[in-house]
Design a protein around this motif. Sequence first.
Motif, PDB file in Angstrom:
ATOM      1  N   MET A   1      65.390  62.569  34.541  1.00  0.00           N
ATOM      2  CA  MET A   1      66.023  62.200  33.264  1.00  0.00           C
ATOM      3  C   MET A   1      67.275  63.169  32.976  1.00  0.00           C
ATOM      4  O   MET A   1      67.206  64.478  33.008  1.00  0.00           O
ATOM      5  N   THR A  28      60.222  52.591  26.932  1.00  0.00           N
ATOM      6  CA  THR A  28      60.828  51.625  27.558  1.00  0.00           C
ATOM      7  C   THR A  28      62.320  51.496  27.363  1.00  0.00           C
ATOM      8  O   THR A  28      63.134  51.076  27.906  1.00  0.00           O
ATOM      9  N   PHE A  31      64.361  54.271  28.308  1.00  0.00           N
ATOM     10  CA  PHE A  31      64.666  54.155  29.835  1.00  0.00           C
ATOM     11  C   PHE A  31      65.679  52.984  30.193  1.00  0.00           C
ATOM     12  O   PHE A  31      66.272  52.983  31.229  1.00  0.00           O
ATOM     13  N   SER A  32      65.372  51.942  29.559  1.00  0.00           N
ATOM     14  CA  SER A  32      66.220  50.806  29.716  1.00  0.00           C
ATOM     15  C   SER A  32      67.790  50.931  29.446  1.00  0.00           C
ATOM     16  O   SER A  32      68.741  50.812  30.246  1.00  0.00           O
ATOM     17  N   LEU A  34      69.258  54.040  29.392  1.00  0.00           N
ATOM     18  CA  LEU A  34      69.601  54.989  30.216  1.00  0.00           C
ATOM     19  C   LEU A  34      70.170  54.637  31.875  1.00  0.00           C
ATOM     20  O   LEU A  34      70.852  55.040  32.562  1.00  0.00           O
ATOM     21  N   SER A  35      69.466  53.439  31.781  1.00  0.00           N
ATOM     22  CA  SER A  35      69.401  52.810  33.396  1.00  0.00           C
ATOM     23  C   SER A  35      70.818  51.868  33.357  1.00  0.00           C
ATOM     24  O   SER A  35      71.126  51.676  34.359  1.00  0.00           O
ATOM     25  N   GLY A  37      73.829  52.861  32.740  1.00  0.00           N
ATOM     26  CA  GLY A  37      74.808  53.606  33.406  1.00  0.00           C
ATOM     27  C   GLY A  37      76.022  53.180  32.126  1.00  0.00           C
ATOM     28  O   GLY A  37      75.812  53.020  31.084  1.00  0.00           O
TER      29      GLY A  37
END
Length: 117
Positions: A1, A28, A31-32, A34-35, A37
């Motif tokens: 992370m 979730t 994380f979503s 952060l993914s 970009g």
Amino acid sequence: MAVLDRQDEDLQDEFLISFDTLPEAVQTAIFSELSLGGAGLVKQASDAEMVEFAKSEEGAELIAGWGSLASRNVTKVFNAVRRITNSLSASELESLWSWFEYQDSATAIAILWTLAR
């Protein structure tokens, strides 16, 4: 992370332990986000948004550190928080905000810095 990159090992462990206590939906959503970009075109924050962000010690420190990028980064943080919180129930929101308020200043800054990437 990425948020952990700016923390020493003890704070990393504490952060991960506290993160694991969040409801699964909150984890979730984070994380979503952060993914995703970096965002594309981002408008500058309004004066009111800048004042609101600077109300906390952490916000003021980030604005000073971001320099000329502060206005766009504040918008990125607000947009990221909005995307994370839009999918959460009232109890999940309460868990998220309680968890965030529990973080020390350095960790809170690292979290907000990461959301502005």
